[in-house]
Design an enzyme around this catalytic site. Structure first.
Site, PDB file in Angstrom:
ATOM      1  N   ARG A  37     -13.984  -7.714  -1.198  1.00  0.00           N
ATOM      2  CA  ARG A  37     -13.428  -7.242   0.072  1.00  0.00           C
ATOM      3  C   ARG A  37     -12.807  -5.860  -0.060  1.00  0.00           C
ATOM      4  O   ARG A  37     -12.122  -5.549  -1.021  1.00  0.00           O
ATOM      5  CB  ARG A  37     -12.388  -8.245   0.561  1.00  0.00           C
ATOM      6  CG  ARG A  37     -11.685  -7.832   1.876  1.00  0.00           C
ATOM      7  CD  ARG A  37     -10.346  -7.165   1.629  1.00  0.00           C
ATOM      8  NE  ARG A  37      -9.630  -6.900   2.880  1.00  0.00           N
ATOM      9  CZ  ARG A  37      -8.519  -6.182   2.963  1.00  0.00           C
ATOM     10  NH1 ARG A  37      -7.983  -5.657   1.873  1.00  0.00           N
ATOM     11  NH2 ARG A  37      -7.929  -5.975   4.128  1.00  0.00           N
TER      12      ARG A  37
ATOM     13  N   THR B 282       0.842  -1.178   0.000  1.00  0.00           N
ATOM     14  CA  THR B 282       0.000   0.000   0.000  1.00  0.00           C
ATOM     15  C   THR B 282       0.889   1.243   0.000  1.00  0.00           C
ATOM     16  O   THR B 282       1.923   1.266   0.635  1.00  0.00           O
ATOM     17  CB  THR B 282      -0.867  -0.015   1.268  1.00  0.00           C
ATOM     18  OG1 THR B 282      -1.774  -1.115   1.193  1.00  0.00           O
ATOM     19  CG2 THR B 282      -1.634   1.272   1.455  1.00  0.00           C
TER      20      THR B 282
ATOM     21  N   GLY C 210      -1.328  -2.097   6.361  1.00  0.00           N
ATOM     22  CA  GLY C 210      -1.316  -3.282   7.211  1.00  0.00           C
ATOM     23  C   GLY C 210      -2.550  -4.135   7.028  1.00  0.00           C
ATOM     24  O   GLY C 210      -3.212  -4.080   5.992  1.00  0.00           O
TER      25      GLY C 210
ATOM     26  N   GLY D 278     -10.581  -3.015   2.316  1.00  0.00           N
ATOM     27  CA  GLY D 278      -9.823  -2.859   3.547  1.00  0.00           C
ATOM     28  C   GLY D 278      -9.935  -1.462   4.132  1.00  0.00           C
ATOM     29  O   GLY D 278     -10.905  -0.738   3.912  1.00  0.00           O
ATOM     30  N   ASP D 279      -8.906  -1.061   4.866  1.00  0.00           N
ATOM     31  CA  ASP D 279      -8.941   0.215   5.576  1.00  0.00           C
ATOM     32  C   ASP D 279      -8.569   1.418   4.717  1.00  0.00           C
ATOM     33  O   ASP D 279      -8.934   2.547   5.035  1.00  0.00           O
ATOM     34  CB  ASP D 279      -8.011   0.175   6.784  1.00  0.00           C
ATOM     35  CG  ASP D 279      -6.545   0.015   6.378  1.00  0.00           C
ATOM     36  OD1 ASP D 279      -6.234  -1.009   5.734  1.00  0.00           O
ATOM     37  OD2 ASP D 279      -5.729   0.895   6.676  1.00  0.00           O
TER      38      ASP D 279
ATOM     39  N   GLY E 131      -5.953  -4.703   7.064  1.00  0.00           N
ATOM     40  CA  GLY E 131      -7.048  -3.738   7.048  1.00  0.00           C
ATOM     41  C   GLY E 131      -8.191  -4.013   7.994  1.00  0.00           C
ATOM     42  O   GLY E 131      -8.780  -3.090   8.564  1.00  0.00           O
TER      43      GLY E 131
END
Length: 275
Positions: free
Chosen positions: A167, A139, A191, A169-170, A193
């Site tokens: 999906r 990322t 990291g 993530g963060d 997420g």
């Protein structure tokens, strides 16, 4: 500061070495599904895109959502359509087909695994660009501060290799993967997420500064090392306050990170021993 964040992330999105844009990893269905977000600290404006497939630079899509729409987050085909209507660079999905990423995906899919950017299996060198087992490229994110004291932060990712069911993530979630507030700091995370979403990591750094009076270094370290590490949540973050103080903690073996201050001298680190 927004321009600086967008420009820096554009460069990394255009490089196949990072898990964002051109180098985005493959989802379980063999497609590249990308997420990005951006936020500015003066008025707390933010924008994000999630699950996009055709935007050459997802961070540009996130900024367009912030400045050209009434929303904060757009997803999937709608986000791609919006980006095209805004005149952003649109690519055929084949543009994102990086051969080494594809081979990495085939290996992971055969083992029916999920792979994070910073997985703990560290066989081989973190500098090895063959994308083999244990060589993670992650990322991308940036935090910037301008001469007026305005902070901005942005994050862009291709997510987990072999992720399923759309999906997310963060990275596109404001407060989890990205946050900026001139009163406290700007934060960009990388990291696992799911943990970063549940722990609202980016905002938590800001909240510790605002409500407990911690420095950016103290707050970032508290979150990454004392909250995430005990629950085996791998990752790290970059953060900067309105005075230019920088924190870049991580609880993995390494995290690509760098900064440049007004003197123009760059600093680059990879492992935990780099200071």
């Amino acid at each position: 500061s927004l321009d600086a964040v967008e420009a820096a992330i554009n460069i990394m999105e255009d490089s196949p070495l990072f898990n964002a844009g051109k180098g985005a990893v493959f989802a379980n269905d063999g497609t590249n599904s990308m997420d990005a977000s951006i936020m500015e600290g003066k008025e707390l404006k933010a924008g994000a895109v999630a699950g996009v497939h055709t935007i050459r630079n997802p961070i540009d899509g996130a900024r367009a959502v912030m400045e050209k729409s009434q929303h904060v987050m757009l997803s999937g085909d709608g986000a791609d359509k919006f980006a095209k209507e805004q005149g952003l660079k649109i690519e055929d999905p084949k543009y994102f087909l990086e051969e080494k990423r594809w081979k990495q995906f085939q290996k992971v899919k055969a083992d029916d695994e999920l792979k994070l950017d910073h997985s703990s299996d560290t066989s081989g060198s973190i500098l090895d660009i063959e994308f083999g087992e244990g060589k993670k490229f992650g990322t991308v994110g940036c935090v910037a501060l301008d001469k007026y004291g305005n902070l901005a932060a942005g994050t862009s990712t291709g997510g987990m290799t072999n992720k399923k069911w759309g999906r997310i993530g963060d990275s596109p979630v404001i407060g989890a993967g990205t946050y900026a507030n001139n009163k406290t700091c700007g934060v960009s995370c990388t990291g696992h997420g799911e943990y970063f979403i549940r722990n609202v990591v980016a905002y938590d750094v800001s909240a510790l500064m605002e409500y407990k009076g911690l420095s950016v270094e103290q707050a970032a370290t508290e979150v990454v090392m004392k909250k995430l590490k005990p629950i085996n949540a791998e990752g790290g973050l970059i953060a900067m306050d309105a005075k230019g103080n920088i924190a870049m903690p991580f609880n993995t073996s390494g995290m690509y990170r760098a900064y440049r201050k007004k003197d123009g001298k760059p600093w680059i680190g990879i492992y935990g021993s780099d200071k």
